[in-house]
Design a protein around this motif. Structure first.
Motif, PDB file in Angstrom:
ATOM      1  N   ALA A 145       0.847  -1.190   0.000  1.00 36.96           N
ATOM      2  CA  ALA A 145       0.000   0.000   0.000  1.00 36.96           C
ATOM      3  C   ALA A 145       0.883   1.241   0.000  1.00 36.96           C
ATOM      4  O   ALA A 145       1.464   1.609   1.017  1.00 36.96           O
ATOM      5  N   VAL A 146       0.999   1.891  -1.167  1.00 37.89           N
ATOM      6  CA  VAL A 146       1.913   3.023  -1.343  1.00 37.89           C
ATOM      7  C   VAL A 146       1.115   4.300  -1.563  1.00 37.89           C
ATOM      8  O   VAL A 146       0.152   4.328  -2.342  1.00 37.89           O
ATOM      9  N   ASN A 147       1.525   5.364  -0.875  1.00 40.45           N
ATOM     10  CA  ASN A 147       0.957   6.702  -1.053  1.00 40.45           C
ATOM     11  C   ASN A 147       2.081   7.639  -1.476  1.00 40.45           C
ATOM     12  O   ASN A 147       3.230   7.468  -1.064  1.00 40.45           O
ATOM     13  N   ILE A 148       1.740   8.649  -2.280  1.00 42.61           N
ATOM     14  CA  ILE A 148       2.744   9.603  -2.756  1.00 42.61           C
ATOM     15  C   ILE A 148       2.272  11.017  -2.459  1.00 42.61           C
ATOM     16  O   ILE A 148       1.099  11.354  -2.646  1.00 42.61           O
ATOM     17  N   ILE A 149       3.203  11.839  -1.998  1.00 46.27           N
ATOM     18  CA  ILE A 149       2.963  13.272  -1.773  1.00 46.27           C
ATOM     19  C   ILE A 149       3.923  14.059  -2.648  1.00 46.27           C
ATOM     20  O   ILE A 149       5.116  13.744  -2.716  1.00 46.27           O
ATOM     21  N   GLY A 150       3.428  15.071  -3.310  1.00 47.11           N
ATOM     22  CA  GLY A 150       4.276  16.028  -4.012  1.00 47.11           C
ATOM     23  C   GLY A 150       4.281  17.338  -3.253  1.00 47.11           C
ATOM     24  O   GLY A 150       3.206  17.882  -2.952  1.00 47.11           O
ATOM     25  N   ARG A 151       5.469  17.823  -2.951  1.00 49.35           N
ATOM     26  CA  ARG A 151       5.575  19.081  -2.200  1.00 49.35           C
ATOM     27  C   ARG A 151       6.429  20.085  -2.964  1.00 49.35           C
ATOM     28  O   ARG A 151       7.492  19.745  -3.490  1.00 49.35           O
ATOM     29  N   ALA A 152       5.925  21.308  -3.004  1.00 49.76           N
ATOM     30  CA  ALA A 152       6.672  22.452  -3.525  1.00 49.76           C
ATOM     31  C   ALA A 152       6.257  23.655  -2.687  1.00 49.76           C
ATOM     32  O   ALA A 152       5.451  23.522  -1.763  1.00 49.76           O
ATOM     33  N   ARG A 153       6.797  24.812  -2.988  1.00 47.52           N
ATOM     34  CA  ARG A 153       6.485  25.992  -2.179  1.00 47.52           C
ATOM     35  C   ARG A 153       4.978  26.260  -2.218  1.00 47.52           C
ATOM     36  O   ARG A 153       4.397  26.468  -3.275  1.00 47.52           O
ATOM     37  N   LYS A 154       4.352  26.211  -1.017  1.00 49.61           N
ATOM     38  CA  LYS A 154       2.919  26.437  -0.848  1.00 49.61           C
ATOM     39  C   LYS A 154       2.068  25.431  -1.620  1.00 49.61           C
ATOM     40  O   LYS A 154       0.920  25.711  -1.958  1.00 49.61           O
ATOM     41  N   GLN A 155       2.628  24.253  -1.860  1.00 49.40           N
ATOM     42  CA  GLN A 155       1.900  23.201  -2.567  1.00 49.40           C
ATOM     43  C   GLN A 155       2.056  21.882  -1.841  1.00 49.40           C
ATOM     44  O   GLN A 155       3.132  21.551  -1.347  1.00 49.40           O
ATOM     45  N   LYS A 156       0.957  21.132  -1.796  1.00 52.16           N
ATOM     46  CA  LYS A 156       0.985  19.761  -1.308  1.00 52.16           C
ATOM     47  C   LYS A 156      -0.064  18.989  -2.101  1.00 52.16           C
ATOM     48  O   LYS A 156      -1.259  19.246  -1.981  1.00 52.16           O
ATOM     49  N   ILE A 157       0.404  18.063  -2.926  1.00 51.42           N
ATOM     50  CA  ILE A 157      -0.494  17.261  -3.758  1.00 51.42           C
ATOM     51  C   ILE A 157      -0.452  15.829  -3.258  1.00 51.42           C
ATOM     52  O   ILE A 157       0.625  15.239  -3.108  1.00 51.42           O
ATOM     53  N   ASP A 162      -2.337  11.067   2.604  1.00 53.54           N
ATOM     54  CA  ASP A 162      -1.146  11.739   3.157  1.00 53.54           C
ATOM     55  C   ASP A 162      -0.785  11.150   4.514  1.00 53.54           C
ATOM     56  O   ASP A 162      -0.187  11.809   5.355  1.00 53.54           O
ATOM     57  N   PHE A 163      -1.143   9.891   4.722  1.00 54.29           N
ATOM     58  CA  PHE A 163      -0.843   9.230   5.991  1.00 54.29           C
ATOM     59  C   PHE A 163      -0.701   7.726   5.769  1.00 54.29           C
ATOM     60  O   PHE A 163      -1.123   7.178   4.738  1.00 54.29           O
ATOM     61  N   VAL A 164      -0.094   7.087   6.742  1.00 55.36           N
ATOM     62  CA  VAL A 164      -0.093   5.623   6.831  1.00 55.36           C
ATOM     63  C   VAL A 164      -0.693   5.268   8.189  1.00 55.36           C
ATOM     64  O   VAL A 164      -0.758   6.114   9.089  1.00 55.36           O
ATOM     65  N   THR A 165      -1.123   4.034   8.330  1.00 51.95           N
ATOM     66  CA  THR A 165      -1.697   3.583   9.597  1.00 51.95           C
ATOM     67  C   THR A 165      -0.838   2.469  10.169  1.00 51.95           C
ATOM     68  O   THR A 165      -0.698   1.407   9.554  1.00 51.95           O
ATOM     69  N   GLU A 166      -0.239   2.755  11.321  1.00 49.62           N
ATOM     70  CA  GLU A 166       0.610   1.781  12.000  1.00 49.62           C
ATOM     71  C   GLU A 166      -0.198   1.028  13.045  1.00 49.62           C
ATOM     72  O   GLU A 166      -1.109   1.600  13.670  1.00 49.62           O
ATOM     73  N   THR A 167       0.127  -0.236  13.214  1.00 51.37           N
ATOM     74  CA  THR A 167      -0.482  -1.054  14.268  1.00 51.37           C
ATOM     75  C   THR A 167       0.608  -1.484  15.234  1.00 51.37           C
ATOM     76  O   THR A 167       1.602  -2.086  14.830  1.00 51.37           O
ATOM     77  N   LEU A 168       0.422  -1.145  16.508  1.00 54.41           N
ATOM     78  CA  LEU A 168       1.371  -1.530  17.548  1.00 54.41           C
ATOM     79  C   LEU A 168       0.704  -2.506  18.502  1.00 54.41           C
ATOM     80  O   LEU A 168      -0.441  -2.302  18.911  1.00 54.41           O
ATOM     81  N   SER A 169       1.425  -3.554  18.856  1.00 54.59           N
ATOM     82  CA  SER A 169       0.930  -4.530  19.824  1.00 54.59           C
ATOM     83  C   SER A 169       1.511  -4.188  21.189  1.00 54.59           C
ATOM     84  O   SER A 169       2.715  -4.293  21.408  1.00 54.59           O
ATOM     85  N   ILE A 180       0.686  10.957  10.057  1.00 56.35           N
ATOM     86  CA  ILE A 180       0.508  11.905   8.958  1.00 56.35           C
ATOM     87  C   ILE A 180       1.864  12.381   8.450  1.00 56.35           C
ATOM     88  O   ILE A 180       2.791  12.634   9.223  1.00 56.35           O
ATOM     89  N   GLU A 181       1.949  12.516   7.141  1.00 54.33           N
ATOM     90  CA  GLU A 181       3.178  12.982   6.491  1.00 54.33           C
ATOM     91  C   GLU A 181       3.646  14.306   7.086  1.00 54.33           C
ATOM     92  O   GLU A 181       2.847  15.185   7.387  1.00 54.33           O
ATOM     93  N   SER A 240      -0.580  17.060  14.576  1.00 59.14           N
ATOM     94  CA  SER A 240      -0.557  15.975  15.562  1.00 59.14           C
ATOM     95  C   SER A 240      -1.877  15.874  16.306  1.00 59.14           C
ATOM     96  O   SER A 240      -2.358  14.763  16.591  1.00 59.14           O
ATOM     97  N   VAL A 241      -2.486  17.017  16.633  1.00 54.96           N
ATOM     98  CA  VAL A 241      -3.781  17.000  17.319  1.00 54.96           C
ATOM     99  C   VAL A 241      -4.842  16.341  16.441  1.00 54.96           C
ATOM    100  O   VAL A 241      -5.636  15.521  16.911  1.00 54.96           O
ATOM    101  N   ASN A 242      -4.847  16.693  15.153  1.00 60.57           N
ATOM    102  CA  ASN A 242      -5.813  16.074  14.243  1.00 60.57           C
ATOM    103  C   ASN A 242      -5.600  14.556  14.157  1.00 60.57           C
ATOM    104  O   ASN A 242      -6.568  13.790  14.142  1.00 60.57           O
ATOM    105  N   ALA A 243      -4.331  14.144  14.106  1.00 62.52           N
ATOM    106  CA  ALA A 243      -4.037  12.710  14.072  1.00 62.52           C
ATOM    107  C   ALA A 243      -4.485  12.044  15.373  1.00 62.52           C
ATOM    108  O   ALA A 243      -5.037  10.938  15.364  1.00 62.52           O
ATOM    109  N   ALA A 244      -4.257  12.726  16.501  1.00 61.81           N
ATOM    110  CA  ALA A 244      -4.660  12.172  17.799  1.00 61.81           C
ATOM    111  C   ALA A 244      -6.169  11.974  17.859  1.00 61.81           C
ATOM    112  O   ALA A 244      -6.653  10.951  18.371  1.00 61.81           O
TER     113      ALA A 244
END
Length: 363
Positions: A145-157, A162-169, A180-181, A240-244
């Motif tokens: 499962a691959v996600n791609i972000i493109g970043r430039a000045r004032k740009q985020k595509i 724009d995130f991955v989901t980790e599972t911790l035991s 989140i990226e 981070s708050v939004n992710a939380a």
């Protein structure tokens, strides 16, 4: 490998000695050491990109000489990141739209096989880039499962997420965490699990409510919520708050609230010297705090926050800088004693030390 293992043992011994010497004025008992595998432990990595005519490759810089060097594999990183490093470069080389003015590639992986790749540019990105990035994602999908972000000045595509989901035991209980990226995540997933379990073992059985300052995306707060009546976390980063908030919902946690406040702002709110609209609907007077968990940045804890946390019966302090930890312990030493200490080897074969101490109030 034998030589590397010997080097690891020697450096880990040096780290333990350094930490023991720094804690000596406050703690003279056993330090629990959580060992990492010396390779394949990093779940994130960042590389500059070097263009050489028709070729391009990952580079890093020598910390001593500041000279660049080519990186074909990165042993510290997990297998998924190393696989992606090999696959992505040939795809970028043959596509002028994707390679033009590309200067950095960031990787964020999970133990469950998700991957986010950020491509950073010194130019604005257009529709042609989006189409090329979507084809790039198809070429990488064999990795998982691959996600791609493109970043430039004032740009985020965002191509997919724009995130991955980790599972911790954690003590045989699974928790999911949206990462989140471009936001902070613990780089060593296995040692992170050890840190959380150590925190639970040291705080288990303490009654009352828990306050966590610098809580990030809920890395500690969410698993610890099972062991306290109520938990309040504070964090200044909106991302981070939004992710939380997502992590609280995804893990079906009912007794945890997150407030977007810095530690300094929380001190003002707690002491009722300032009213924050960000606390609307949340009354601090309803909490019966017995314990505080702090995981501050490398600079340590400011004096006002030190004065606040010394009011708590129990302080669990996670530190990424043992020098500032020792400095803060000097200020807490007259009200609290260190009852437990641990070394978490987040970054094996480097001088970096991550540590934790539990302090109990002197009665």
């Amino acid at each position: 490998m034998v030589e590397q293992n010997q080097q690891y043992e020697e450096q880990l011994g040096e780290k333990k000695l350094r930490l023991r010497n720094l804690l000596q004025p406050f703690y003279d008992d056993e330090i629990t050491v959580f060992r990492s595998h010396p390779v394949g432990y990093r779940m994130r990595a960042e590389f500059r990109v070097w263009h050489d005519d028709d070729d391009l490759y990952h580079i890093m810089f020598d910390q001593t000489t500041k000279e660049k060097y080519k990186v074909e594999t990165f042993p510290a990183a997990c297998d998924l990141i190393n696989q992606a490093m090999q696959v992505i470069l040939p795809l970028l080389k043959v596509n002028e739209t994707l390679r033009r003015k590309l200067f950095q590639i960031d990787y964020l992986a999970t133990t469950s096989g998700e991957l986010l790749i950020s491509l950073l540019y010194h130019r604005q990105l257009d529709e042609d880039w989006v189409l090329a990035a979507e084809k790039l994602k198809q070429g990488l999908d064999a990795l998982g499962a691959v996600n791609i972000i493109g970043r430039a000045r004032k740009q985020k595509i965002i191509i997919h997420h724009d995130f991955v989901t980790e599972t911790l035991s954690i003590h045989k209980n699974d928790y999911t965490f949206v990462q989140i990226e471009n936001s902070f995540t613990q780089p060593n997933a296995i040692i992170n699990q050890c840190m959380i379990e150590w925190a639970i073992e040291n705080l288990s059985g303490i009654k009352g409510d828990l306050l966590e300052l610098y809580c990030g995306a809920g890395n500690f707060s969410i698993p610890l919520s099972k062991h306290f009546t109520n938990v309040l976390g504070t964090e200044i980063s909106k991302t981070s708050v939004n992710a939380a908030q997502k992590n609280i919902q995804n893990n079906n946690i009912k007794n945890l609230r997150i407030a977007r406040l810095s530690s300094e702002e929380f001190v003002e709110a707690f002491n009722q010297t300032r009213i924050f609209r960000r606390l609307d609907g949340l009354s601090l007077s309803n909490y019966n705090f017995s314990t505080v968990l702090v995981d501050p940045p490398r600079a340590g804890i400011d004096l006002e926050t030190i004065e606040l946390i010394r009011q708590f019966d129990h302080i669990l302090y996670i530190s990424c800088n043992p020098i500032t930890l020792a400095d803060n312990l000097k200020l807490l030493n007259n009200t609290h004693i260190v009852s437990s200490a641990a070394l978490f080897d987040q970054f094996p074969l480097t001088p970096h030390i991550e540590s934790g101490v539990l302090l109990k109030k002197i009665k």
